[in-house]
Design a protein around this motif. Sequence first.
Motif, PDB file in Angstrom:
ATOM      1  N   MET A   1       0.839  -1.185   0.000  1.00  0.00           N
ATOM      2  CA  MET A   1       0.000   0.000   0.000  1.00  0.00           C
ATOM      3  C   MET A   1       0.879   1.242   0.000  1.00  0.00           C
ATOM      4  O   MET A   1       1.882   1.291   0.688  1.00  0.00           O
ATOM      5  CB  MET A   1      -0.836   0.066   1.285  1.00  0.00           C
ATOM      6  CG  MET A   1      -1.648  -1.176   1.516  1.00  0.00           C
ATOM      7  SD  MET A   1      -3.173  -1.095   0.621  1.00  0.00           S
ATOM      8  CE  MET A   1      -3.682  -2.797   0.776  1.00  0.00           C
ATOM      9  N   THR A   2       0.467   2.229  -0.708  1.00  0.00           N
ATOM     10  CA  THR A   2       1.213   3.471  -0.636  1.00  0.00           C
ATOM     11  C   THR A   2       0.323   4.559  -0.096  1.00  0.00           C
ATOM     12  O   THR A   2      -0.887   4.506  -0.209  1.00  0.00           O
ATOM     13  CB  THR A   2       1.715   3.938  -2.014  1.00  0.00           C
ATOM     14  OG1 THR A   2       0.581   4.201  -2.829  1.00  0.00           O
ATOM     15  CG2 THR A   2       2.573   2.898  -2.660  1.00  0.00           C
ATOM     16  N   LEU A   3       0.943   5.508   0.484  1.00  0.00           N
ATOM     17  CA  LEU A   3       0.222   6.658   0.989  1.00  0.00           C
ATOM     18  C   LEU A   3       0.747   7.876   0.263  1.00  0.00           C
ATOM     19  O   LEU A   3       1.919   8.198   0.330  1.00  0.00           O
ATOM     20  CB  LEU A   3       0.461   6.798   2.494  1.00  0.00           C
ATOM     21  CG  LEU A   3      -0.294   7.923   3.183  1.00  0.00           C
ATOM     22  CD1 LEU A   3      -1.781   7.647   3.170  1.00  0.00           C
ATOM     23  CD2 LEU A   3       0.200   8.089   4.598  1.00  0.00           C
ATOM     24  N   HIS A 447      -1.336   5.314  10.331  1.00  0.00           N
ATOM     25  CA  HIS A 447      -1.977   4.746   9.140  1.00  0.00           C
ATOM     26  C   HIS A 447      -1.207   3.502   8.679  1.00  0.00           C
ATOM     27  O   HIS A 447      -1.788   2.446   8.455  1.00  0.00           O
ATOM     28  CB  HIS A 447      -2.006   5.819   8.048  1.00  0.00           C
ATOM     29  CG  HIS A 447      -2.478   5.361   6.697  1.00  0.00           C
ATOM     30  ND1 HIS A 447      -3.648   5.818   6.118  1.00  0.00           N
ATOM     31  CD2 HIS A 447      -1.946   4.500   5.787  1.00  0.00           C
ATOM     32  CE1 HIS A 447      -3.801   5.257   4.926  1.00  0.00           C
ATOM     33  NE2 HIS A 447      -2.774   4.454   4.694  1.00  0.00           N
ATOM     34  N   GLU A 448       0.112   3.650   8.575  1.00  0.00           N
ATOM     35  CA  GLU A 448       0.912   2.559   8.017  1.00  0.00           C
ATOM     36  C   GLU A 448       1.151   1.420   9.001  1.00  0.00           C
ATOM     37  O   GLU A 448       0.977   0.262   8.658  1.00  0.00           O
ATOM     38  CB  GLU A 448       2.263   3.101   7.530  1.00  0.00           C
ATOM     39  CG  GLU A 448       2.174   4.137   6.421  1.00  0.00           C
ATOM     40  CD  GLU A 448       1.739   3.538   5.090  1.00  0.00           C
ATOM     41  OE1 GLU A 448       1.677   2.305   4.944  1.00  0.00           O
ATOM     42  OE2 GLU A 448       1.438   4.327   4.171  1.00  0.00           O
ATOM     43  N   HIS A 452      -2.945  -0.372   8.558  1.00  0.00           N
ATOM     44  CA  HIS A 452      -2.997  -1.473   7.600  1.00  0.00           C
ATOM     45  C   HIS A 452      -2.816  -2.829   8.265  1.00  0.00           C
ATOM     46  O   HIS A 452      -3.252  -3.845   7.750  1.00  0.00           O
ATOM     47  CB  HIS A 452      -1.954  -1.280   6.494  1.00  0.00           C
ATOM     48  CG  HIS A 452      -2.354  -0.260   5.475  1.00  0.00           C
ATOM     49  ND1 HIS A 452      -3.563  -0.327   4.807  1.00  0.00           N
ATOM     50  CD2 HIS A 452      -1.727   0.856   5.016  1.00  0.00           C
ATOM     51  CE1 HIS A 452      -3.646   0.701   3.969  1.00  0.00           C
ATOM     52  NE2 HIS A 452      -2.554   1.431   4.088  1.00  0.00           N
ATOM     53  N   GLU A 477      -7.788   2.061   2.374  1.00  0.00           N
ATOM     54  CA  GLU A 477      -7.125   3.316   2.725  1.00  0.00           C
ATOM     55  C   GLU A 477      -7.928   4.092   3.769  1.00  0.00           C
ATOM     56  O   GLU A 477      -7.370   4.678   4.693  1.00  0.00           O
ATOM     57  CB  GLU A 477      -6.894   4.174   1.475  1.00  0.00           C
ATOM     58  CG  GLU A 477      -5.891   3.579   0.501  1.00  0.00           C
ATOM     59  CD  GLU A 477      -4.612   3.125   1.176  1.00  0.00           C
ATOM     60  OE1 GLU A 477      -4.064   3.869   2.008  1.00  0.00           O
ATOM     61  OE2 GLU A 477      -4.174   1.996   0.902  1.00  0.00           O
TER      62      GLU A 477
HETATM   63 ZN    ZN Z   1      -2.346   3.207   3.018  1.00  0.00          ZN
END
Ligand code: ZN
Length: 676
Positions: A1-3, A447-448, A452, A477
């Motif tokens: 996943m990227t933010l 968040h990370e 997740h 997300e």
């Molecule tokens: Zn994310």
Amino acid sequence: MTLKALFRICLFALLILACKDDVKEESVEKAEVDFNFNVEQFADIKILRYQIPGWENLTLKEQKLVYYLTEAGLAGRDIMWDQNYRHNLKIRRALEKVYTEYAGDGKFTENWKAFETYVKRVWFSNGIHHHYSNDKLTPGFTQEYFKELLLATNTKLDDAAFNSIFNAEDAKKVNQAKDVDNVALSAVNFYGPDVTSDDVINFYKAKTSPDPERPLSYGLNSQLVKKDGVLKERVYKSGGLYGAAIDHIIEELAKARDVAENEAQGEAINLLITYYKTGDLQTWDDYNVAWTAATAGNIDYINSFIEVYNDPLGYRGSYETIVQINDFDMSKKMAVLSENAQWFEDNSPLMDEHKKDSVVGVTYKVVNVSGEAGDASPSTPIGVNLPNANWIRAEVGSKSVSLGNITYAYSNAGSSGRLKEFVHDEEELKLEEELGGLADKLHTALHEVVGHASGQLNKGVGETKKTLKNYASTLEEGRADLVGLYYLYDSKLQELGLVEDWKKVGMVAYDGYIRNGLMTQLIRLNLGDDVEEAHMRNRQWVSSWVYEKGKADKVIEKVTRDGKTYFNIKDYDKLHDLFGQLLRETQRIKSEGDYLAVETLVEDYGVKVDRKMHAEVLERNKQFPSPPYSGFVNPVLVPELNEAGEITAIRVIQPEGFSQQMLYYSKNYNHLPDVN
Ligand code: ZN
């Protein structure tokens, strides 16, 4: 996943993080302040540059490792172009030939300026579709003019590619609209032109993993095409699709392996090489297990076909690389969060059956980027959490990184006026200026690391991309954001020594999130457009949902003053509670795979835009010419060689400019044919 970067304007990000007792770090911070982060602006894009703090502290062997990994990344740059659209490489090459060879007075016209802007936009997007909105870029010049340029420079471009620049076909790179054939209507080159959504779904329904508890990532590294009516995967591997570029990646990875910092790291790189050679998805999982477990060392990297946001159905990975150097001081601070991951899980508002008994191996590091390519460049994430396979995350854990020097560059290149325009009152402005940077950092971290990694699927419920389909990304997300929001307003953060005043930091975080989710992120959209991008959608559905549900209690007040809209949070405790409720519900949706519920949530709250307010926001934003999107040129790593051809040192220099770097890349990492 990227933010991706939360769209906030922080004046003093990282201020808090500069440890006063640490002389060395302070001097680094000072040096960076003198640095000019801005390169240039065009259309809706701002190009920035970043530094590599701590480069001098690496040994030559470590610098070599970074260098080879960066070269490996760039070797695959063309893959992303072809993945994005089947005509992209042809078009890029034609544009670059014209751009470099066209001479004469013609260069002083408006037409040429429009052409130049178009070329830069295409470079920025790795293709002719906007990197964020996914819409095909509109050239500011006519077909006739472009024909003139081609003729004047003796440049060939076939009709199909030429027309695709101007016509209405393949209008969207990724089409996420409801009730249409998302695969057929997406221009992205993951599927043959005649492949439909049903084809894809049925094709992968028939695939069963040898170990159902550890499902393979079917479809991740191939193109699915129809040949004589039969569906067939063209696998990305040496000797397969993109093999020419992949062979160069392998070559650089082999050099990197030879200077690996430790056995675990070397073994992981070896598996990655085998994966590139074979395209075998079991090897891919083996690699990810090894990579996730290889946490020692100062250098790490992301390299391969990773994120699936560019596939409307979420199967296929876009090529990307990020090479990272550990930021030890920051990582120590953030490690506190991962050490307490279980506490966060136990105390979350999730239903008991959706909580994990043991949150495994959540590691979080702040790193400094030394080079990016593919999907991660020029537009970059600010945080990444991998691997994506849920079973590996559950059994082995995941690696979560925040890209420290990128975030730092963002914060120091921003404009402060916009913040003033959209905050409700002086107190909000003051708090944001004081603590906005810290709040952002903590939100990214939560968040990370916690987000997740939190929660579990019910037994028998399939992978989220199968159950929640086109809404899987935005739901995930939003869920991770909500975990962050829930804990940003919690005394635990103070207890852990991460903040000095948890309430203040929580308030700043809530102000910023609501302001952005309900209002300021709209500056990225054209009037009349729906919200499409997964992260933007999630910020809107999270914000709109709590706004709506808190209406009766006036939790968030919508204020109109002098014809301008503001949002003022009246009751932070209740808002915290609402975030908790929504978190519980989104986890339920994920755990049960409740498609109907996610569809309703996203469509009701995350897609449609209040046209009147949108127009107002765009109008208010006009006074701030700073473009809504930013991206980066990469520092250039220059090896110095002795007479025997061995590397004796590697210098870091900044590129001359954006165009120069793009042309340099195209020339030196030109590894794929026009048509693949
Ligand atoms: Zn994310």
